[in-house]
Motif scaffolding. Structure first.
Motif, PDB file in Angstrom:
ATOM      1  N   ILE A   1      20.765  25.293  -1.111  1.00  0.00           N
ATOM      2  CA  ILE A   1      21.332  26.585  -1.495  1.00  0.00           C
ATOM      3  C   ILE A   1      22.325  27.067  -0.442  1.00  0.00           C
ATOM      4  CG2 ILE A   1      20.815  29.017  -1.918  1.00  0.00           C
ATOM      5  CD1 ILE A   1      18.152  28.153  -3.113  1.00  0.00           C
ATOM      6  N   GLY A   2      21.955  26.935   0.833  1.00  0.00           N
ATOM      7  CA  GLY A   2      22.874  27.339   1.893  1.00  0.00           C
ATOM      8  C   GLY A   2      24.166  26.557   1.847  1.00  0.00           C
ATOM      9  N   THR A   3      24.064  25.259   1.555  1.00  0.00           N
ATOM     10  CA  THR A   3      25.257  24.415   1.449  1.00  0.00           C
ATOM     11  C   THR A   3      26.099  24.823   0.246  1.00  0.00           C
ATOM     12  OG1 THR A   3      24.005  22.596   2.431  1.00  0.00           O
ATOM     13  CG2 THR A   3      26.069  22.033   1.368  1.00  0.00           C
ATOM     14  N   ALA A   4      25.446  25.175  -0.856  1.00  0.00           N
ATOM     15  CA  ALA A   4      26.175  25.621  -2.047  1.00  0.00           C
ATOM     16  C   ALA A   4      26.899  26.939  -1.776  1.00  0.00           C
ATOM     17  CB  ALA A   4      25.211  25.781  -3.225  1.00  0.00           C
TER      18      ALA A   4
ATOM     19  N   THR B   1      26.741  15.803   0.650  1.00  0.00           N
ATOM     20  CA  THR B   1      25.414  16.103   1.182  1.00  0.00           C
ATOM     21  C   THR B   1      24.568  16.824   0.136  1.00  0.00           C
ATOM     22  OG1 THR B   1      26.310  16.286   3.424  1.00  0.00           O
ATOM     23  CG2 THR B   1      24.161  17.304   3.016  1.00  0.00           C
ATOM     24  N   ALA B   2      25.155  17.817  -0.519  1.00  0.00           N
ATOM     25  CA  ALA B   2      24.434  18.565  -1.541  1.00  0.00           C
ATOM     26  C   ALA B   2      24.019  17.666  -2.704  1.00  0.00           C
ATOM     27  CB  ALA B   2      25.293  19.722  -2.053  1.00  0.00           C
ATOM     28  N   ALA B   3      24.897  16.742  -3.103  1.00  0.00           N
ATOM     29  CA  ALA B   3      24.592  15.840  -4.214  1.00  0.00           C
ATOM     30  C   ALA B   3      23.415  14.930  -3.882  1.00  0.00           C
ATOM     31  CB  ALA B   3      25.824  15.007  -4.557  1.00  0.00           C
ATOM     32  N   LEU B   4      23.368  14.413  -2.652  1.00  0.00           N
ATOM     33  CA  LEU B   4      22.270  13.530  -2.254  1.00  0.00           C
ATOM     34  C   LEU B   4      20.957  14.290  -2.155  1.00  0.00           C
ATOM     35  CD1 LEU B   4      24.151  11.446   0.474  1.00  0.00           C
ATOM     36  CD2 LEU B   4      23.337  10.616  -1.751  1.00  0.00           C
ATOM     37  N   LEU B   5      21.007  15.509  -1.629  1.00  0.00           N
ATOM     38  CA  LEU B   5      19.800  16.330  -1.572  1.00  0.00           C
ATOM     39  C   LEU B   5      19.290  16.651  -2.961  1.00  0.00           C
ATOM     40  CD1 LEU B   5      20.790  18.876   1.236  1.00  0.00           C
ATOM     41  CD2 LEU B   5      19.081  17.060   1.410  1.00  0.00           C
ATOM     42  N   SER B   6      20.216  16.943  -3.870  1.00  0.00           N
ATOM     43  CA  SER B   6      19.854  17.273  -5.238  1.00  0.00           C
ATOM     44  C   SER B   6      19.222  16.080  -5.946  1.00  0.00           C
ATOM     45  CB  SER B   6      21.087  17.744  -6.002  1.00  0.00           C
ATOM     46  OG  SER B   6      20.775  18.024  -7.347  1.00  0.00           O
ATOM     47  N   GLU B   7      19.798  14.898  -5.741  1.00  0.00           N
ATOM     48  CA  GLU B   7      19.273  13.692  -6.381  1.00  0.00           C
ATOM     49  C   GLU B   7      17.835  13.428  -5.944  1.00  0.00           C
ATOM     50  OE1 GLU B   7      20.565   9.003  -7.011  1.00  0.00           O
ATOM     51  OE2 GLU B   7      21.319  10.127  -5.287  1.00  0.00           O
ATOM     52  N   TYR B   8      17.587  13.571  -4.645  1.00  0.00           N
ATOM     53  CA  TYR B   8      16.229  13.345  -4.134  1.00  0.00           C
ATOM     54  C   TYR B   8      15.275  14.410  -4.680  1.00  0.00           C
ATOM     55  CZ  TYR B   8      12.337  12.918  -0.858  1.00  0.00           C
ATOM     56  OH  TYR B   8      11.086  12.779  -0.308  1.00  0.00           O
ATOM     57  N   ARG B   9      15.697  15.658  -4.612  1.00  0.00           N
ATOM     58  CA  ARG B   9      14.802  16.737  -5.021  1.00  0.00           C
ATOM     59  C   ARG B   9      14.523  16.707  -6.522  1.00  0.00           C
ATOM     60  NH1 ARG B   9      14.516  22.095  -6.635  1.00  0.00           N
ATOM     61  NH2 ARG B   9      12.691  23.112  -5.730  1.00  0.00           N
ATOM     62  N   GLU B  10      15.498  16.286  -7.292  1.00  0.00           N
ATOM     63  CA  GLU B  10      15.321  16.192  -8.739  1.00  0.00           C
ATOM     64  C   GLU B  10      14.143  15.285  -9.088  1.00  0.00           C
ATOM     65  OE1 GLU B  10      17.835  13.687 -11.732  1.00  0.00           O
ATOM     66  OE2 GLU B  10      18.843  15.617 -11.415  1.00  0.00           O
ATOM     67  N   LEU B  11      14.097  14.106  -8.465  1.00  0.00           N
ATOM     68  CA  LEU B  11      13.024  13.160  -8.763  1.00  0.00           C
ATOM     69  C   LEU B  11      11.692  13.586  -8.166  1.00  0.00           C
ATOM     70  CD1 LEU B  11      14.818   9.707  -8.435  1.00  0.00           C
ATOM     71  CD2 LEU B  11      13.938  10.787 -10.513  1.00  0.00           C
ATOM     72  N   THR B  12      11.707  14.089  -6.930  1.00  0.00           N
ATOM     73  CA  THR B  12      10.442  14.510  -6.317  1.00  0.00           C
ATOM     74  C   THR B  12       9.863  15.726  -7.030  1.00  0.00           C
ATOM     75  OG1 THR B  12      11.657  15.803  -4.650  1.00  0.00           O
ATOM     76  CG2 THR B  12      10.996  13.554  -4.056  1.00  0.00           C
ATOM     77  N   TYR B  13      10.743  16.597  -7.533  1.00  0.00           N
ATOM     78  CA  TYR B  13      10.268  17.763  -8.275  1.00  0.00           C
ATOM     79  C   TYR B  13       9.661  17.331  -9.611  1.00  0.00           C
ATOM     80  CZ  TYR B  13      10.139  22.635  -9.793  1.00  0.00           C
ATOM     81  OH  TYR B  13       9.732  23.880 -10.203  1.00  0.00           O
TER      82      TYR B  13
END
Length: 563
Positions: A275-278, A305-317
């Motif tokens: 969110i901070g990065t966005a 950076t935001a895209a990679l964080l989102s990709e990881y969080r999407e699957l873990t969530y």
């Protein structure tokens, strides 16, 4: 005095090379034994204050650190103590700091809310540090007349619980402190070492780490956006405003990135960093013309950076939240472990990446640079900001109309007129006291947005949904940055009501997009696991409900006459 320093964690793979540069003939090695004090409930730590008595070679020094800009600068006061008195107190186990020395000093305001005599009676030794410090003076040899000096300090040792020595945590970090001269030399030097040894910025102080040790935690809680720490007003210049906005984003980014590079894989840290990065991407894109010192290379790195964080969080969530919820509805088990393991980058890998760390350093340097040296320094931001917000509002309207064309009559209510925003209308932009927690809380699942402008394919309704969400979220963020410019109570009330509508619409559209993403994930997963068809169908059914709710929320925003 004000201490300006940058602290980094040192990766094991680069430690030997770094030590070769740190442990040269002119370097000095000092044993530092420090006792840290606070109240049992850590009142000082909660106020951002660190208090210690430390042996530095043959001397004992009482130090307090507080305040500062929250990133690289802190107030610091040092007082050399009488060695004989300290030794006597050590032998009788009565060594305590003297708070009376802080009256009429630069740190007095930080202690203003405390009654010093009462506070002194509550202080206890919470933990101690045992550190070997290697220091080296770095001098700018590019100019014979320069007075640029930096102290590099490599610390290796332990933090030890004050009441139980079996509780310990390791220290391995390097600091660069500006001793004299130009602050640009500090950042240039830090970037060189960061690039060479893959260093990672850390805002976690030894005092904070000691507090974590005694509370048996590995990392501090995730940090959300705090608009109350946004230092702008109606008299702010154009370049000063963008620096303040970037600084406010970094106050959210750096604590969370520091936790992640230190090993946290907590969902809250990842979410708040995203969110901070966005928010930062929105500020740098929309306010790009507010400063000549904004580097166009920052945005692509932040976006990646935001895209990679989102990709990881999407699957873990999906694995940790969505899948258990579906199983409670009677869905068969779907295992996402292999999908998560197949990801190329973990959050730690992503945040530790050298290009991201170097970008953070450049952004910190940008916020600490002098805005008065820029061409637009004599122009108040309120005039330009009005036009910027009007333009962003128009973008939202254009995107909404594109989506309307995809959906047909169902979206007839979502239209926006492209009204020019008069300067005086800026009073209706945002409000400092608005509770934007709903957009920054851990309960909001934020996915990756393309912060740059994109052309929407006439046949791509999904792309239109993503772009509408991006425009709505960007409008909200930049409106929040403008909040302190308000000075009329009536306008504040109207704006507060309007922004609440924006938050509600953003949340609704967010849920719609997230459910669309989850539906696609389960649909794709069903090609190798038939059990995933349940999730695909469940989210397909939810999308119809989400859409109706989103339509109503968006209509309340787009029909508004705030501009």
């Amino acid at each position: 005095m004000q201490e300006i320093e940058l602290k980094f964690l040192v990766p094991e793979s680069r430690l030997k090379g770094l030590l070769r540069q740190a442990q040269i003939k002119s370097s000095e090695v000092t044993q530092l034994a420090a006792h840290y004090y606070d109240t049992p409930d850590q009142q000082l730590a909660q106020a951002g204050i660190g208090l210690r008595i430390r042996q530095e070679g043959d001397a004992w020094v009482q130090t307090i650190k507080a305040g500062g800009d929250g990133i690289a600068a802190r107030l610091e006061h040092n007082a050399v103590l009488d060695n004989k008195q300290v030794q006597a107190m050590l032998e009788s186990n009565t060594l305590m700091p003297d708070l009376s020395i802080y009256k009429n000093t630069s740190v007095a305001p930080a202690l203003a809310k405390f009654k010093l005599k009462k506070l002194a009676k509550k202080l206890i030794r919470l933990y101690v540090t045992d550190v070997e410090r290697t220091t080296r003076l770095l001098v700018d040899d590019s100019d014979d007349e320069s007075n640029n000096h930096i102290e590099m300090a490599y610390d290796y040792g332990e933090i030890i619980h004050g009441n139980d020595e079996t509780y310990r945590t390791a220290i391995q970090e390097i600091e660069f402190e500006l001793i004299s001269g130009d602050i640009d030399f500090l950042f240039t030097t830090a970037k060189t070492w960061c690039k060479r040894y893959k260093l990672c910025l850390s805002t976690v102080t030894k005092a904070e780490r000691g507090g974590l040790l005694i509370t048996e935690r590995n990392h501090s809680p995730a940090v959300g956006a705090d608009l109350n720490r946004l230092t702008v007003n109606k008299n702010s210049s154009i370049p000063a405003f963008i620096r303040a906005a970037v600084h406010n984003c970094l106050l959210q980014i750096l604590p969370n990135s520091s936790a992640i590079v230190a090993g946290s894989d907590d969902d809250d840290h990842i979410l708040q960093l995203y969110i901070g990065t966005a928010r930062l991407q929105a500020a740098l894109q929309v306010f790009a013309s507010y400063s000549d010192e904004i580097n166009p290379d920052w945005l692509p790195i932040l976006k990646q950076t935001a895209a990679l964080l989102s990709e990881y969080r999407e699957l873990t969530y999906l694995a940790s939240h969505i899948e258990p919820d579906l199983q409670q509805q009677g869905a068969p088990i779907v295992d996402w472990t292999a999908d998560i393991d197949a990801l190329k980058m973990t959050p730690k890998d992503t945040v530790s990446a050298n290009d991201f760390q170097l970008t953070l350093l450049e952004l910190i340097a940008f916020t600490m640079s002098d805005p008065s040296l820029e061409p637009q320094a004599d122009k108040p931001v309120i005039d330009k900001l009005a036009k910027t917000l009007s333009k962003q509002y128009a973008k939202l309207g254009k995107t909404a109309q594109m989506l309307q064309s995809k959906k047909g009559a169902d979206f007839d209510s979502i239209t926006i007129e492209n009204n020019d925003l008069k300067n005086k209308a800026l009073e209706s932009v945002g409000s400092k006291d608005i509770d934007s927690g709903s957009i920054n809380s851990k309960n909001v699942d934020v996915e990756n947005d393309d912060i740059e402008n994109i052309d929407i394919d006439d046949n791509d309704e999904e792309q239109a949904i993503h772009e509408l969400h991006h425009q709505l979220t960007t409008l909200l963020y930049i409106s929040e940055f403008a909040a302190p410019l308000l000075d009329k109570k009536k306008s504040k009330k109207k704006t507060k009501r309007w922004l609440k509508r924006v938050v509600k619409a953003q949340t609704a559209l967010n849920q719609y997009r997230n459910h669309l993403t989850y539906q696609q994930c389960y649909q794709l997963k069903s090609e190798t696991d038939i059990n995933a068809l349940y999730g695909a169908g469940w989210f397909a059914a939810m999308l119809a409900i989400d859409y109706k709710h989103t339509e109503k929320c968006l209509a309340k925003v787009t029909d508004s006459s705030i501009f």
